[in-house]
Design a protein around this motif. Structure first.
Motif, PDB file in Angstrom:
ATOM      1  N   ILE A  11      -1.854  -0.742  -2.597  1.00 10.58           N
ATOM      2  CA  ILE A  11      -0.738   0.644  -2.454  1.00 10.58           C
ATOM      3  C   ILE A  11      -1.573   0.914  -1.601  1.00 10.58           C
ATOM      4  O   ILE A  11      -2.347   1.327  -1.570  1.00 10.58           O
ATOM      5  N   SER A  39       1.892  10.737  -5.613  1.00 12.31           N
ATOM      6  CA  SER A  39       2.200   9.130  -6.519  1.00 12.31           C
ATOM      7  C   SER A  39       0.847   9.079  -7.988  1.00 12.31           C
ATOM      8  O   SER A  39       1.647   8.605  -8.666  1.00 12.31           O
ATOM      9  N   THR A  46       6.432  -0.397  -8.346  1.00 14.49           N
ATOM     10  CA  THR A  46       7.522   0.116  -7.807  1.00 14.49           C
ATOM     11  C   THR A  46       7.583   1.460  -7.464  1.00 14.49           C
ATOM     12  O   THR A  46       8.363   1.616  -6.387  1.00 14.49           O
ATOM     13  N   ASN A 106       4.783   1.906  -4.822  1.00  8.96           N
ATOM     14  CA  ASN A 106       5.482   1.960  -3.310  1.00  8.96           C
ATOM     15  C   ASN A 106       6.099   2.286  -3.218  1.00  8.96           C
ATOM     16  O   ASN A 106       6.191   3.037  -1.337  1.00  8.96           O
ATOM     17  N   SER A 156       4.204   4.823  -1.293  1.00 10.73           N
ATOM     18  CA  SER A 156       3.871   4.825  -0.261  1.00 10.73           C
ATOM     19  C   SER A 156       4.316   4.547   0.533  1.00 10.73           C
ATOM     20  O   SER A 156       3.652   4.517   2.415  1.00 10.73           O
ATOM     21  N   THR A 157       5.374   4.630   1.438  1.00  8.80           N
ATOM     22  CA  THR A 157       6.761   4.477   2.421  1.00  8.80           C
ATOM     23  C   THR A 157       6.984   6.247   3.058  1.00  8.80           C
ATOM     24  O   THR A 157       7.698   6.327   3.764  1.00  8.80           O
TER      25      THR A 157
END
Length: 173
Positions: A49, A60, A77, A80, A83-84
């Motif tokens: 990731i 995170s 999930t 992820n 990470s956005t």
């Protein structure tokens, strides 16, 4: 709490002090909010990731300290999702998580050091860091006396200390 001053730290009079944060033009690249072209990779259950700055990656990692159990797929999930996120949003979302604070407190400096090491594997950033020579690096941050110092120069400056430690490591090679 540590009071940062040349006198208390026994800093020589001619020692340079570099204050940084995400808004400081010349040294914003030292900040956790600095967006990198070379992404920071975390391997979560053998899934890569990628994060474009340290703050979302750091926030995170709180997922490993949740009070509520999650299975691997749920955790991937959530990683992820982090990470956005943009830096400020990642910080807000990280602060909303119901985590085991004792467990997090025991690990957060380790996590930050590992992320800082990954950040400065980038050759351009490493060269900039080495060009700070022996300067004292201080995160000037009104929001956290733990990671930096406030406007009265009071704080623990853990982020600055970690970055200087990484710089010292590279200088010793």
């Amino acid at each position: 709490m540590l009071f940062i001053s040349k006198k208390i730290l026994n800093v020589e009079e001619n020692m340079e002090i570099i204050k940084f944060n995400s808004f400081s033009n010349n040294y914003n690249w030292l900040s956790n909010f600095y967006k990198q072209h070379n992404l920071i990779e975390l391997k979560i259950f053998n899934v890569s990731i990628f994060f474009n700055s340290i703050e979302p990656a750091f926030q995170s990692l709180k997922l490993f300290h949740l009070e509520e159990n999650k299975n691997e797929l749920e955790l991937i999930t959530l990683f992820n999702f982090f990470s956005t996120l943009q830096n400020g949003d990642a910080k807000k979302e990280g602060n909303k998580l119901n985590i085991n604070l004792k467990s997090w407190e025991d690990k957060k400096l380790f996590y930050m050091e590992e992320l800082i090491k990954r950040k400065f594997k980038n050759q351009n950033l490493k060269e900039k860091l080495l060009n700070t020579k022996e300067a004292m690096l201080i995160e000037y941050n009104t929001g956290s006396n733990y990671w930096g110092v406030n406007s009265k120069m009071i704080g623990e400056n853990h982020l600055g200390r970690i970055i200087m430690s990484v710089r010292n490591f590279y200088n010793s090679l």
